[in-house]
Write a protein that holds these residues in place. Structure first.
Motif, PDB file in Angstrom:
ATOM      1  N   ILE A 278       0.857  -1.184   0.000  1.00 43.13           N
ATOM      2  CA  ILE A 278       0.000   0.000   0.000  1.00 43.13           C
ATOM      3  C   ILE A 278       0.895   1.236   0.000  1.00 43.13           C
ATOM      4  CG2 ILE A 278      -1.784   1.307   1.255  1.00 43.13           C
ATOM      5  CD1 ILE A 278      -2.881  -1.373   0.414  1.00 43.13           C
ATOM      6  N   LEU A 279       0.665   2.141  -0.929  1.00 40.75           N
ATOM      7  CA  LEU A 279       1.460   3.363  -1.077  1.00 40.75           C
ATOM      8  C   LEU A 279       2.954   3.034  -1.092  1.00 40.75           C
ATOM      9  CD1 LEU A 279      -0.400   5.952   1.252  1.00 40.75           C
ATOM     10  CD2 LEU A 279      -0.563   5.754  -1.231  1.00 40.75           C
ATOM     11  N   MET A 280       3.308   2.088  -1.951  1.00 46.28           N
ATOM     12  CA  MET A 280       4.721   1.693  -2.057  1.00 46.28           C
ATOM     13  C   MET A 280       5.224   1.897  -3.487  1.00 46.28           C
ATOM     14  SD  MET A 280       5.707   0.586   0.937  1.00 46.28           S
ATOM     15  CE  MET A 280       7.236  -0.260   0.590  1.00 46.28           C
ATOM     16  N   ASP A 281       6.497   2.348  -3.603  1.00 48.54           N
ATOM     17  CA  ASP A 281       7.227   2.338  -4.871  1.00 48.54           C
ATOM     18  C   ASP A 281       8.305   1.282  -4.714  1.00 48.54           C
ATOM     19  OD1 ASP A 281       6.079   4.270  -6.397  1.00 48.54           O
ATOM     20  OD2 ASP A 281       7.342   5.903  -5.593  1.00 48.54           O
ATOM     21  N   ASP A 282       8.127   0.141  -5.299  1.00 43.28           N
ATOM     22  CA  ASP A 282       9.013  -0.999  -5.030  1.00 43.28           C
ATOM     23  C   ASP A 282       9.131  -1.196  -3.510  1.00 43.28           C
ATOM     24  OD1 ASP A 282       9.355  -1.465  -7.739  1.00 43.28           O
ATOM     25  OD2 ASP A 282      10.936   0.053  -7.856  1.00 43.28           O
ATOM     26  N   ASP A 283      10.365  -1.068  -2.969  1.00 45.61           N
ATOM     27  CA  ASP A 283      10.500  -1.302  -1.532  1.00 45.61           C
ATOM     28  C   ASP A 283      10.484  -0.014  -0.704  1.00 45.61           C
ATOM     29  OD1 ASP A 283      10.548  -3.977  -1.871  1.00 45.61           O
ATOM     30  OD2 ASP A 283      12.747  -4.101  -2.051  1.00 45.61           O
ATOM     31  N   SER A 284      10.215   1.110  -1.369  1.00 49.55           N
ATOM     32  CA  SER A 284      10.238   2.386  -0.634  1.00 49.55           C
ATOM     33  C   SER A 284       8.824   2.964  -0.533  1.00 49.55           C
ATOM     34  CB  SER A 284      11.097   3.405  -1.373  1.00 49.55           C
ATOM     35  OG  SER A 284      12.347   2.857  -1.634  1.00 49.55           O
ATOM     36  N   PRO A 285       8.587   3.720   0.534  1.00 45.04           N
ATOM     37  CA  PRO A 285       7.264   4.346   0.653  1.00 45.04           C
ATOM     38  C   PRO A 285       7.102   5.440  -0.412  1.00 45.04           C
ATOM     39  CG  PRO A 285       8.730   5.138   2.390  1.00 45.04           C
ATOM     40  CD  PRO A 285       9.473   4.048   1.672  1.00 45.04           C
ATOM     41  N   VAL A 286       5.904   5.547  -0.963  1.00 44.84           N
ATOM     42  CA  VAL A 286       5.622   6.604  -1.934  1.00 44.84           C
ATOM     43  C   VAL A 286       5.931   7.965  -1.298  1.00 44.84           C
ATOM     44  CG1 VAL A 286       3.699   7.819  -3.041  1.00 44.84           C
ATOM     45  CG2 VAL A 286       3.906   5.351  -3.271  1.00 44.84           C
ATOM     46  N   GLY A 287       6.607   8.816  -2.035  1.00 47.88           N
ATOM     47  CA  GLY A 287       6.932  10.153  -1.529  1.00 47.88           C
ATOM     48  C   GLY A 287       8.207  10.179  -0.708  1.00 47.88           C
ATOM     49  N   GLY A 288       8.756   8.989  -0.412  1.00 55.27           N
ATOM     50  CA  GLY A 288      10.040   8.934   0.289  1.00 55.27           C
ATOM     51  C   GLY A 288       9.945   8.869   1.801  1.00 55.27           C
ATOM     52  N   LYS A 289       8.750   9.107   2.364  1.00 55.25           N
ATOM     53  CA  LYS A 289       8.614   9.052   3.832  1.00 55.25           C
ATOM     54  C   LYS A 289       7.480   8.098   4.195  1.00 55.25           C
ATOM     55  CE  LYS A 289       7.941  13.117   5.604  1.00 55.25           C
ATOM     56  NZ  LYS A 289       7.924  14.438   6.220  1.00 55.25           N
TER      57      LYS A 289
ATOM     58  N   ASN B  52      -0.440  13.559   2.227  1.00 53.98           N
ATOM     59  CA  ASN B  52      -0.570  13.645   3.692  1.00 53.98           C
ATOM     60  C   ASN B  52      -1.952  13.186   4.152  1.00 53.98           C
ATOM     61  OD1 ASN B  52      -1.943  15.985   2.846  1.00 53.98           O
ATOM     62  ND2 ASN B  52      -1.490  17.049   4.763  1.00 53.98           N
ATOM     63  N   SER B  53      -2.986  13.388   3.306  1.00 52.56           N
ATOM     64  CA  SER B  53      -4.330  12.927   3.666  1.00 52.56           C
ATOM     65  C   SER B  53      -4.456  11.416   3.488  1.00 52.56           C
ATOM     66  CB  SER B  53      -5.380  13.597   2.782  1.00 52.56           C
ATOM     67  OG  SER B  53      -5.645  14.893   3.243  1.00 52.56           O
ATOM     68  N   ALA B  54      -4.055  10.935   2.302  1.00 58.57           N
ATOM     69  CA  ALA B  54      -4.221   9.505   2.019  1.00 58.57           C
ATOM     70  C   ALA B  54      -3.375   8.680   2.995  1.00 58.57           C
ATOM     71  CB  ALA B  54      -3.828   9.204   0.583  1.00 58.57           C
ATOM     72  N   GLU B  55      -2.124   9.079   3.185  1.00 59.10           N
ATOM     73  CA  GLU B  55      -1.253   8.318   4.089  1.00 59.10           C
ATOM     74  C   GLU B  55      -1.774   8.419   5.523  1.00 59.10           C
ATOM     75  OE1 GLU B  55       1.355   7.304   7.009  1.00 59.10           O
ATOM     76  OE2 GLU B  55       1.122   9.443   6.694  1.00 59.10           O
ATOM     77  N   GLY B  56      -2.155   9.635   5.932  1.00 58.90           N
ATOM     78  CA  GLY B  56      -2.639   9.835   7.308  1.00 58.90           C
ATOM     79  C   GLY B  56      -3.852   8.965   7.590  1.00 58.90           C
ATOM     80  N   PHE B  57      -4.746   8.875   6.636  1.00 62.14           N
ATOM     81  CA  PHE B  57      -5.974   8.093   6.802  1.00 62.14           C
ATOM     82  C   PHE B  57      -5.657   6.591   6.802  1.00 62.14           C
ATOM     83  CE2 PHE B  57      -9.747   6.018   4.903  1.00 62.14           C
ATOM     84  CZ  PHE B  57     -10.650   6.329   5.901  1.00 62.14           C
TER      85      PHE B  57
ATOM     86  N   SER C 135       3.568  15.048  10.627  1.00 65.03           N
ATOM     87  CA  SER C 135       3.854  16.475  10.880  1.00 65.03           C
ATOM     88  C   SER C 135       2.979  17.389  10.016  1.00 65.03           C
ATOM     89  CB  SER C 135       5.327  16.766  10.617  1.00 65.03           C
ATOM     90  OG  SER C 135       5.606  16.443   9.277  1.00 65.03           O
ATOM     91  N   GLN C 136       2.353  16.817   8.971  1.00 59.98           N
ATOM     92  CA  GLN C 136       1.448  17.635   8.146  1.00 59.98           C
ATOM     93  C   GLN C 136      -0.021  17.359   8.493  1.00 59.98           C
ATOM     94  OE1 GLN C 136       2.435  17.286   3.910  1.00 59.98           O
ATOM     95  NE2 GLN C 136       4.579  17.071   4.467  1.00 59.98           N
ATOM     96  N   ASN C 137      -0.254  16.847   9.690  1.00 60.02           N
ATOM     97  CA  ASN C 137      -1.621  16.516  10.123  1.00 60.02           C
ATOM     98  C   ASN C 137      -2.042  17.353  11.338  1.00 60.02           C
ATOM     99  OD1 ASN C 137      -0.949  12.989   9.520  1.00 60.02           O
ATOM    100  ND2 ASN C 137      -1.852  14.455   8.143  1.00 60.02           N
ATOM    101  N   ARG C 138      -1.480  18.515  11.509  1.00 64.17           N
ATOM    102  CA  ARG C 138      -1.681  19.171  12.804  1.00 64.17           C
ATOM    103  C   ARG C 138      -2.129  20.617  12.727  1.00 64.17           C
ATOM    104  NH1 ARG C 138       4.038  16.911  14.845  1.00 64.17           N
ATOM    105  NH2 ARG C 138       3.435  14.726  15.017  1.00 64.17           N
ATOM    106  N   GLU C 139      -2.853  20.987  11.674  1.00 63.28           N
ATOM    107  CA  GLU C 139      -3.233  22.405  11.581  1.00 63.28           C
ATOM    108  C   GLU C 139      -4.543  22.679  12.313  1.00 63.28           C
ATOM    109  OE1 GLU C 139      -3.041  24.481   7.875  1.00 63.28           O
ATOM    110  OE2 GLU C 139      -1.500  23.116   7.123  1.00 63.28           O
ATOM    111  N   PRO C 140      -4.599  23.770  13.062  1.00 57.41           N
ATOM    112  CA  PRO C 140      -5.897  24.170  13.617  1.00 57.41           C
ATOM    113  C   PRO C 140      -6.783  24.710  12.498  1.00 57.41           C
ATOM    114  CG  PRO C 140      -4.174  25.739  14.241  1.00 57.41           C
ATOM    115  CD  PRO C 140      -3.506  24.662  13.436  1.00 57.41           C
ATOM    116  N   MET C 141      -8.094  24.733  12.726  1.00 56.11           N
ATOM    117  CA  MET C 141      -8.997  25.161  11.647  1.00 56.11           C
ATOM    118  C   MET C 141      -9.257  26.668  11.724  1.00 56.11           C
ATOM    119  SD  MET C 141     -12.470  23.289  10.580  1.00 56.11           S
ATOM    120  CE  MET C 141     -11.636  21.795  10.115  1.00 56.11           C
TER     121      MET C 141
END
Ligand code: FAD
Ligand code: DLZ
Ligand code: SF4
Length: 514
Positions: free
Chosen positions: A166-177, A300-305, A182-188
């Motif tokens: 899931i969300l993989m490019d070969d053996d690495s995570p998509v996007g490199g991380k 950040n949304s797809a991975e976070g979810f 850290s991108q899931n923390r904004e107040p509204m």
């Protein structure tokens, strides 16, 4: 020819289970039963009972429409026996051709233990099947846990990403991380418009169930007027579709935000349906992954979810079976304070607690940060008794079953297991709640004040907790920075926090208004 009685529990409502797929339509009989024992072993929220009974009744219809034979026992049927075991016995007596019982493994330890006796008690073989809805079995978890000093969700999650690609490019995570936390923390922002949640008008079956719940479970927690749930797979798929289109793109950004009067935000509101079988975790994950590849949702949304479901949900389930039955008894800090009465009625001057508990009462739902960083934070900082807190969380939320509730409560919010699940206690002062919400604006307490009658209780309770549990926490390297700040605090400030905390906790013990 042998024929089996196939018991389907209230949280196993899917045609995709082997218990259904392997059934012979002409011989086998399904049993679904609304029973007193399951509905009252804790006093579940009225909405939770109405939702499950309605979903069970609709699922029984779906089974019949697919040509299966079904015995459905309603709560008010004359021959309702009150427990699953007695209902099975009664149904076996009614249908002498049935010579075995088949059931899917349950989600709770108490039921698993009781099922081990069923064969002797019923006088027929009882076959307990695995539940393949989960993507990792308890055995997989035990194998992964073996020899590890620490069981951290993040490493389990990476294995699951690799295993299911899931969300993989070969053996690495998509996007490199692996993780975009850290991108899931904004107040509204104050003027932000959130899409309306997907709600359903009760149909005749649901209206019957609501009337039943009003009559039979009037003394249970919560309001029932606001029934909004999907009760069929088709409706649950509609909730999933609208989530993917309308909410997922923004889910990541505001995942931790809280807003007064807005309980739903960008969360998916899918836990009810995933947990009871109307949706499978696999299909939900796949939909989120596809949305990312089709550029309908950022990473950040797809991975976070996906992390919540493929990571946390699977991790806590494995953790539960690994540590039961001890997990239910753990009490690392020897906490023993009883729940204050405002946990039941919401009457408190602390606006954050009032909002979260009132929304829980109205909806049998609160989102993760409300459960964790407001209510959970309060439970830990005030030293509430873990077993009372566990029972509260199990009964107030419509998605609650012990396999998922208990690790979150004992492990994540209370650190009652001494750190098996969490690397440090999840605690925060009022400034975190103020940063992530607008609750503090309408509060009887001042978030800027650290001690005194009108100071935010989270502020002084936080330092009292650090002070009180120094012996158990100081050596935890993740607490090092906090203890460095603690050491630098002036004696006056610390004494003032201690004094305010003592007054507050005394009031709480006497169940006086706070
Ligand atoms: P979203 O925010 O949209 O998240 C997506 C999905 O991820 C959820 O539907 C759920 O399936 C899964 N998920 C997210 N976080 C967790 C987690 N920590 N553990 C397991 N699954 C997770 N979740 C339950 O399903 N039942 C419970 O009884 C429950 N009790 C909780 C108690 C406490 C103290 C805490 C801190 C969390 C609890 N959670 C529980 C986890 C989480 O709060 C809920 O899954 C989530 O709020 C459900 O709303 P949602 O579907 O809108 O979630
Ligand atoms: C939660 C619940 C409730 C309220 N009622 C029933 C019921 O009447 N019949 C039933 O089969 N299941 C019910 N459930 C769900 C069970 O409690 C659940 O299957 C177990 O706790 C295992 O997860
Ligand atoms: Fe909660 Fe403190 Fe803010 Fe009041 S001031 S809402 S108690 S965090």
């Amino acid at each position: 020819m042998s024929a089996s009685l196939r018991l389907i529990l209230g949280d196993q409502l899917t045609l995709s289970l082997p218990i259904v797929e392997d059934a012979t339509k002409s011989r086998d009989i399904f049993l679904l039963a609304e029973v007193r024992e399951e509905a009252t072993y804790v006093k579940h929220h009225k909405l939770k009972i109405a939702f499950l009974f309605s979903a069970m009744r609709h699922f029984a219809e779906e089974l019949k429409d697919n040509g299966y034979q079904v015995e459905y026992c309603r709560y008010d049927d004359d021959d309702n026996q009150g427990s699953l075991l007695k209902q099975l016995k009664h149904t076996l007596e009614k249908h002498p051709s049935l010579d075995s019982v088949i059931v899917t493994e349950p989600g709770e330890y108490r039921l698993q233990q009781s099922m081990q006796q069923w064969s002797n008690q019923l006088g027929v073989p009882v076959n307990v099947l695995d539940d393949p809805r989960f993507l990792s079995s308890p055995e997989d978890f035990a194998q992964w846990a073996e020899g590890r000093k620490q069981l951290r969700m993040e490493f389990f999650y990476r294995e699951m990403r690799k295993r299911y690609r899931i969300l993989m490019d070969d053996d690495s995570p998509v996007g490199g991380k692996w993780n975009y936390d850290s991108q899931n923390r904004e107040p509204m922002p104050a003027d932000h418009q959130v899409p309306e949640p997907t709600v359903f008008e009760p149909d005749d079956i649901t209206n019957d169930v609501i009337a039943l719940v009003k009559q039979e479970f009037d003394d249970h927690f919560g309001d029932i007027d606001n029934f909004y749930f999907a009760v069929t797979r088709e409706q649950a798929l509609h909730v999933l579709n609208t989530f993917i289109e309308e909410r997922l793109p923004t889910f990541g950004k505001y995942q931790d935000a809280m807003v007064e009067g807005k309980p739903w935000l960008y969360h998916s509101h899918l836990s009810f349906y995933i947990n009871c079988g109307l949706l499978t975790p696999k299909e939900v994950i796949q939909r989120a992954e596809t949305a990312y590849y089709e550029e309908k949702a950022p990473l950040n949304s797809a991975e976070g979810f996906i992390r919540q479901i493929l990571g946390w949900r699977e991790f806590v389930r494995g953790f539960y079976w690994h540590f039961m039955p001890d997990l239910a008894k753990d009490n690392y800090f020897s906490n023993n304070r009883s729940l204050p009465s405002f946990f039941w009625d919401g009457y408190t001057n602390m606006n954050c607690m009032r909002q979260c508990i009132t929304e829980t009462k109205n909806n049998a739902y609160a989102h993760h940060i409300q459960r964790l960083m407001v209510i959970g934070n309060f439970c830990l900082l005030t030293g509430l008794n873990p077993q009372e807190v566990q029972e509260w969380y199990l009964l107030v939320y419509a998605d609650a079953y012990e396999w998922v509730e208990l690790p979150n409560v004992a492990g994540m919010i209370l650190y009652a297991d001494g750190g098996n699940l969490a690397s440090k206690p999840y605690i925060a002062s009022g400034s975190y709640i103020n940063k992530m919400s607008n609750y503090c604006k309408n509060c009887g307490y001042k978030v800027s004040k650290k001690s005194g009658d009108d100071a935010c209780p989270f502020n002084y309770l936080y330092w009292r907790f650090i002070d009180e549990h120094e012996d158990k926490l100081r050596d935890n390297h993740r607490m090092a920075m906090i203890y460095r700040t603690y050491e630098k605090m002036s004696q006056d400030k610390l004494d003032a926090a201690r004094q305010s905390a003592a007054i507050f906790l005394q009031k709480l013990s006497k169940d006086e208004e706070v």
